[in-house]
Enzyme design. Structure first.
Site, mmCIF file in Angstrom:
data_model
loop_
_atom_site.group_PDB
_atom_site.id
_atom_site.type_symbol
_atom_site.label_atom_id
_atom_site.label_comp_id
_atom_site.label_asym_id
_atom_site.label_seq_id
_atom_site.Cartn_x
_atom_site.Cartn_y
_atom_site.Cartn_z
ATOM 1 N N SER A 147 0.843 -1.194 0.000
ATOM 2 C CA SER A 147 0.000 0.000 0.000
ATOM 3 C C SER A 147 0.892 1.262 0.000
ATOM 4 C CB SER A 147 -0.920 -0.049 1.221
ATOM 5 O OG SER A 147 -1.980 0.832 1.071
ATOM 6 N N ARG A 217 -11.961 6.195 9.853
ATOM 7 C CA ARG A 217 -11.434 4.833 9.898
ATOM 8 C C ARG A 217 -12.466 3.824 9.417
ATOM 9 N NH1 ARG A 217 -7.037 1.680 9.515
ATOM 10 N NH2 ARG A 217 -7.036 -0.074 10.968
ATOM 11 N N ASP A 313 -8.400 -6.826 -4.568
ATOM 12 C CA ASP A 313 -8.031 -5.480 -4.113
ATOM 13 C C ASP A 313 -8.600 -4.450 -5.094
ATOM 14 O OD1 ASP A 313 -6.822 -3.111 -3.355
ATOM 15 O OD2 ASP A 313 -4.798 -3.944 -3.237
ATOM 16 N N HIS A 346 -7.827 -5.466 -0.225
ATOM 17 C CA HIS A 346 -6.537 -4.789 -0.113
ATOM 18 C C HIS A 346 -5.751 -5.275 1.108
ATOM 19 C CE1 HIS A 346 -3.559 -1.687 -0.505
ATOM 20 N NE2 HIS A 346 -3.875 -1.127 0.644
#
Lengths: 372, 184
Positions: A147, A217, A313, A346
């Protein structure tokens, strides 16, 4: 927030000119190491963390007392085997686990807040490069990250083309997409909409924009999973109840799960750091740094690349990872590539995905034999 | 290792740059990297095979020859190898053109549909031939474009692709496999 007194740090005295134009110096960079540096100093791996990661990649995080974020992949006998390799992982600048960031105090003794300079992936990498000097390592064996960590891998190789024998960018991109900028903006707006954010100067007023950060979040967490993964894990299962309650409590397990993820996150992460780090990701465009020709970013490197993506992902999908491979192939660089089958989205690179873990292990082991 | 792979290896030049298209589990690549040149890469579509290649320490890119060869620059390899997969592509002609663009030379092997066993099989049994190199039934074979050695040589001649095959009729009758070096 936690006390971070026991964190290992180096203080970087050398001035670092940031992309925004400001220069910083005498700033702390918090790090952790795993394994032992051998005599030849040829077994060092620099691991870069993702948006909400930190230097505690493996073992128990002494600050949160939770397991390190890459415990599946990194540790004694693991894919990145710390019985064999010496692993360094640093908290990025802009972060909140001891490195120079918006919660640090300015010369007047007040937390920087949003007076902290905007930083970039390039700045993060340039700051971490000082660790090579600190450990007197001439050349790393590998740079690895998923990432945002993968973006740092790409930038590191571009900036320091002959400082690592190999590079493993995982589930990342060379150029942050509009969709990802949009999702990051959603998170930032959620934080800024929190009444307690106070334009970023909440710390001096002893406030925490925890509601906004939790929502940021929660939204981000959804993007780390896949539709199939969510459906299989949660479906429409109800949370500790037999029937719908006709209200806005967490009726569904997925709601409860997300609320929990949001609530534990605010205990360990600083809202301003979230703003700064997501901004750094948005600004990342290695292709643009080289006038639209990504190959030029890697022109001078001799590193052996291994690019990895995951089928489910949708945040950093395979085509974006493949673009890196194509750019490297176009100039005949040594690059391998595999897309790993996984329903875990992901987050796959952080989880127990055997095909992924085996690929990393085998690549590192066989590559290390070759430099011996 | 398969006899075919030894034959292919004999055609390669020492320290040349090689791309193995459809490299499978990397058996040939491994032999090449240990005996001919370290500069060998693979392109492979099967994820399982890629894992096997990585375990052997080989550099492999996941991809489909029909669309992913285009990322390689012109003449970027000395040899491009395509072993027994030409007949399985949707558009073999496009793949041949790509092999010849990416490689200075291409080594192509094909299962020969003109082999006498295949001919007898069809002539006397009246069913689609099943042999060592063609083990599948008509309904599950991956082979879409079967050809004979003679067909392939004729094709190359028509397209002005350099190919060498002496005693064509004899070879076409007695060889189960055709192994060719072709170049533009």
């Amino acid at each position: 927030m936690y006390k971070i007194d026991k964190v290992k740090k180096i203080v970087i005295e050398k001035p670092l000119k940031l992309d925004c134009g400001r220069t910083i110096q005498d700033f702390p960079l918090a790090y952790e190491t795993y394994g032992t540096l051998n005599e030849k100093k040829d077994n060092a791996i620099l691991v870069f963390h993702a948006l909400t990661g930190d230097q505690y990649a493996s073992g128990t995080n002494p600050v949160t007392n939770k397991e390190g974020w890459w415990s599946y992949a990194l540790g004694p006998g693991k894919s990145i085997d710390t019985n064999k390799f010496f692993v360094i992982c640093a908290n990025v600048i802009g972060g909140c686990m001891g490195s120079y960031g918006p919660s640090h105090l300015d010369s007047a003794g007040k937390p920087f807040g949003t007076n902290f300079p905007v930083i970039t992936i390039n700045d993060m990498v340039n700051a971490q490069y000082n660790l090579l000097d600190f450990f007197k390592i001439d050349k790393l064996f590998s740079v690895i990250g998923g990432s945002m960590g993968g973006m740092q891998v790409l930038q590191f190789i571009s900036n320091f083309p002959n400082k690592s024998y190999s590079a493993i960018p995982i589930a990342c991109t060379a150029s942050h997409s509009a969709q990802n900028i949009a999702l990051n903006e959603l998170g930032r707006q959620s934080i800024m909409a929190d009444y307690n954010w106070e334009n970023g100067f909440y710390a001096e007023n002893k406030k925490v924009p925890d509601k906004g950060l939790a929502v940021a979040r929660m939204a981000a967490h959804i993007t780390y999973l896949s539709k199939k993964g969510l459906q299989e894990k949660f479906g429409r299962k109800l949370q500790e109840r037999d029937d719908l309650k006709f209200g806005f409590d967490a009726d569904f397990q997925i709601e409860s799960y997300l609320r929990y993820q949001g609530s534990v996150f605010v205990d360990r992460f600083d809202a301003n750091s979230y703003l700064y780090i997501t901004r750094a990701m948005d600004y990342f465009d290695l292709t643009k740094q080289f006038n639209g020709n990504l190959s030029k970013a890697f022109q001078n490197t001799t590193s052996k690349f291994f690019v990895i993506s995951f089928t489910s992902d949708w945040l950093y999908p395979t085509p974006e990872n493949r673009d890196i491979v194509i750019a490297l192939n176009a100039i005949g660089k040594d690059v391998g590539f595999v897309e790993i089958n996984s329903d875990k989205g992901h987050d796959s690179f952080l989880l127990n995905v055997p095909d992924f873990l085996n690929a990393v292990r085998n690549f590192l082991e066989t590559s290390y034999k070759k430099i011996k | 290792m398969k006899k075919e792979f030894f034959k292919i290896s004999e055609l390669l030049e020492k320290d040349s740059k090689i791309l193995d298209v459809g490299c499978g589990d990397g058996e040939l690549m491994k032999y090449i990297s240990e005996n001919i040149t370290e500069d060998v890469r693979g392109l492979e579509i099967s994820k399982d095979n890629i894992q096997k290649c990585i375990a052997k320490g080989l550099t492999v890119i996941e991809g489909d020859a029909e669309k992913d060869l285009q990322q390689f620059p012109d003449s970027s390899y000395d040899f491009v190898i395509l072993s027994q997969t030409l007949q399985a592509f949707l558009d073999p002609e496009k793949v041949i053109n790509e092999l010849l663009r990416v490689g200075r030379k291409a080594i192509v092997t094909i299962p020969n549909f003109g082999h006498w066993k295949v001919r007898l099989n069809l002539l006397f049994k009246g069913t689609m031939p099943i042999t060592e190199n063609l083990p599948n039934e008509w309904y599950n074979t991956p082979n879409l474009h079967m050809c004979t050695i003679k067909d392939f040589v004729n094709y190359c001649n028509r397209r002005k692709i350099k190919i060498d095959c002496a005693n064509l009729s004899y070879v076409n009758f007695f060889s189960e496999l055709g192994i060719f070096i072709i170049e533009k």
